[in-house]
Design a protein around this motif. Structure first.
Motif, mmCIF file in Angstrom:
data_model
loop_
_atom_site.group_PDB
_atom_site.id
_atom_site.type_symbol
_atom_site.label_atom_id
_atom_site.label_comp_id
_atom_site.label_asym_id
_atom_site.label_seq_id
_atom_site.Cartn_x
_atom_site.Cartn_y
_atom_site.Cartn_z
ATOM 1 N N LEU A 80 46.946 46.227 33.510
ATOM 2 C CA LEU A 80 46.443 44.860 33.584
ATOM 3 C C LEU A 80 45.157 44.679 32.795
ATOM 4 O O LEU A 80 44.798 43.564 32.405
ATOM 5 C CB LEU A 80 46.194 44.465 35.043
ATOM 6 C CG LEU A 80 47.444 44.240 35.901
ATOM 7 C CD1 LEU A 80 47.052 44.071 37.355
ATOM 8 C CD2 LEU A 80 48.210 43.012 35.415
ATOM 9 N N CYS A 139 45.359 43.224 24.895
ATOM 10 C CA CYS A 139 46.529 42.573 24.322
ATOM 11 C C CYS A 139 46.117 41.170 23.913
ATOM 12 O O CYS A 139 44.998 40.732 24.200
ATOM 13 C CB CYS A 139 47.709 42.564 25.292
ATOM 14 S SG CYS A 139 47.593 41.302 26.561
ATOM 15 N N ARG A 188 44.729 38.723 26.468
ATOM 16 C CA ARG A 188 43.461 39.100 27.078
ATOM 17 C C ARG A 188 42.290 39.036 26.095
ATOM 18 O O ARG A 188 41.139 39.114 26.491
ATOM 19 C CB ARG A 188 43.539 40.520 27.650
ATOM 20 C CG ARG A 188 44.526 40.670 28.809
ATOM 21 C CD ARG A 188 44.537 42.116 29.306
ATOM 22 N NE ARG A 188 45.532 42.323 30.353
ATOM 23 C CZ ARG A 188 46.797 42.603 30.121
ATOM 24 N NH1 ARG A 188 47.228 42.715 28.865
ATOM 25 N NH2 ARG A 188 47.648 42.759 31.114
ATOM 26 N N ALA A 194 53.270 35.620 32.647
ATOM 27 C CA ALA A 194 52.999 36.886 31.967
ATOM 28 C C ALA A 194 54.119 37.247 30.990
ATOM 29 O O ALA A 194 53.868 37.905 29.966
ATOM 30 C CB ALA A 194 52.821 37.999 32.982
ATOM 31 N N CYS A 233 52.664 41.986 27.822
ATOM 32 C CA CYS A 233 52.603 41.957 29.283
ATOM 33 C C CYS A 233 53.973 42.010 29.945
ATOM 34 O O CYS A 233 54.112 42.563 31.038
ATOM 35 C CB CYS A 233 51.868 40.703 29.754
ATOM 36 S SG CYS A 233 50.102 40.683 29.384
ATOM 37 N N VAL A 292 54.309 43.937 33.573
ATOM 38 C CA VAL A 292 53.681 43.058 34.555
ATOM 39 C C VAL A 292 54.184 43.293 35.976
ATOM 40 O O VAL A 292 53.388 43.309 36.934
ATOM 41 C CB VAL A 292 53.855 41.574 34.161
ATOM 42 C CG1 VAL A 292 55.317 41.170 34.131
ATOM 43 C CG2 VAL A 292 53.066 40.686 35.127
#
Length: 315
Positions: free
Chosen positions: A216, A220, A223, A277, A283, A287
């Motif tokens: 998490l 990426c 993010r 997500a 993700c 996820v």
């Protein structure tokens, strides 16, 4: 309570004998219920558990007797169902099972009437064990009424499963047994637990160092963009994806309204986060596994902080 002649009672109703262990003809006192059931008991046991009976047995007794022996008969206002449960609470190695919460309340009132404190305490323990899952608000009211703070805490904790406790829709039968102050204590406890639970998601400083490797937090596109949000963690400030931040905010609001573990097992916020997500190429592959892992840690922390909140003691 009065001593009466069984012949007088027999003129108006049929007298029956209770089942074991209250059918012993070696008894030295008979308690007759309001519906005409005789309980053959012993003065020593009643005197040990009830100052009321102890005092009564020191008074001069009349010559009134039962039909079967010279044993005096004492008529009481309680029904045979209530009297049987009450006496089972007083006798060694016997425990009643209540047919319903109203039956339990009747026994508690009788125990208080005869000042049977040990029986009253046992009745409270049995009632909590038997009815807590479905009647925690009524049991909270009863616990406050009888001064059982430990049971009040247990029932109040169960009440955290009620969403938005305090709205008019949360009226419950036990309100007849509760005063305004005790009701306020319950609402205040629920609110404080909600605030504590909501705060868990606003900062991830409770996450241990081992959680640093969770996917998490890996870099990426969702993010690193301008929409990424900064959240504090034990291992420093981290950037999280907008979908994850939205999950923390929405689940926090749900916890404020219903601060218990089951809230985080509900799927609305969780599924919404998973769906968003999957829009990220990176993700979507991790996820589900990572959100499941995070949710387990999230639930554990919510449980931990809520457990630190205590119901305010009554005055």
């Amino acid at each position: 309570m009065t001593l009466v002649s069984s012949s007088v009672m027999a003129d108006t109703e049929e007298i029956t004998t209770a089942q074991a262990p209250f059918d012993d003809h070696n008894c030295d006192i008979i308690l007759r219920s309001s519906n005409g059931v005789d309980f053959h008991v012993f003065k020593l046991i009643l005197a040990l558990v009830s100052p009321v009976f102890k005092d009564m047995f020191t008074l001069p007794q009349s010559e009134s007797q039962s039909d079967v022996s010279s044993v005096p008969v004492v008529t009481v206002a309680e029904s045979s169902t209530t009297l049987e449960s009450l006496l089972l609470l007083c006798y060694p190695a016997t425990t009643p099972t209540f047919d319903g919460l109203d039956d339990a309340k009747a026994v508690m009132e009788a125990a208080r009437k005869y000042d049977m404190q040990a029986a009253l305490s046992r009745a409270g323990d049995i009632t909590m064990a038997q009815f807590l899952p479905n009647h925690f608000l009524e049991l909270y009211a009863l616990s406050c009424r009888f001064g059982w703070e430990h049971h009040a805490q247990t029932a109040a904790t169960q009440a955290l499963t009620i969403k938005n406790l305090g709205r008019p829709s949360n009226k419950f039968d036990g309100m007849r047994d509760i005063n305004a102050l005790d009701h306020h204590r319950l609402l205040e406890y629920h609110y404080k637990c909600g605030v504590a639970a909501q705060a868990v998601g606003s900062s991830l400083s409770w996450l241990g160092f081992s959680s640093r490797q969770m996917q998490l937090w890996r870099h990426c596109s969702c993010r690193s963009g301008t929409d990424a949000m900064i959240v504090q963690a034990d291992f420093g400030n981290i950037k999280v994806a907008p979908w994850f931040y939205e999950y923390l905010v929405s689940s926090g609001k749900e916890l404020l309204a219903k601060p218990c573990n089951s809230t985080l097992w509900e799927l609305a916020s969780y599924n919404r986060a998973i769906t968003k997500a999957t829009e990220c190429i990176y993700c979507r592959s991790t996820v589900v596994e990572n959100m499941d892992r995070f949710r387990v840690l999230y639930i554990a922390q919510v449980k931990k902080v809520v457990a630190t909140v205590r119901l305010e003691a009554s005055d």
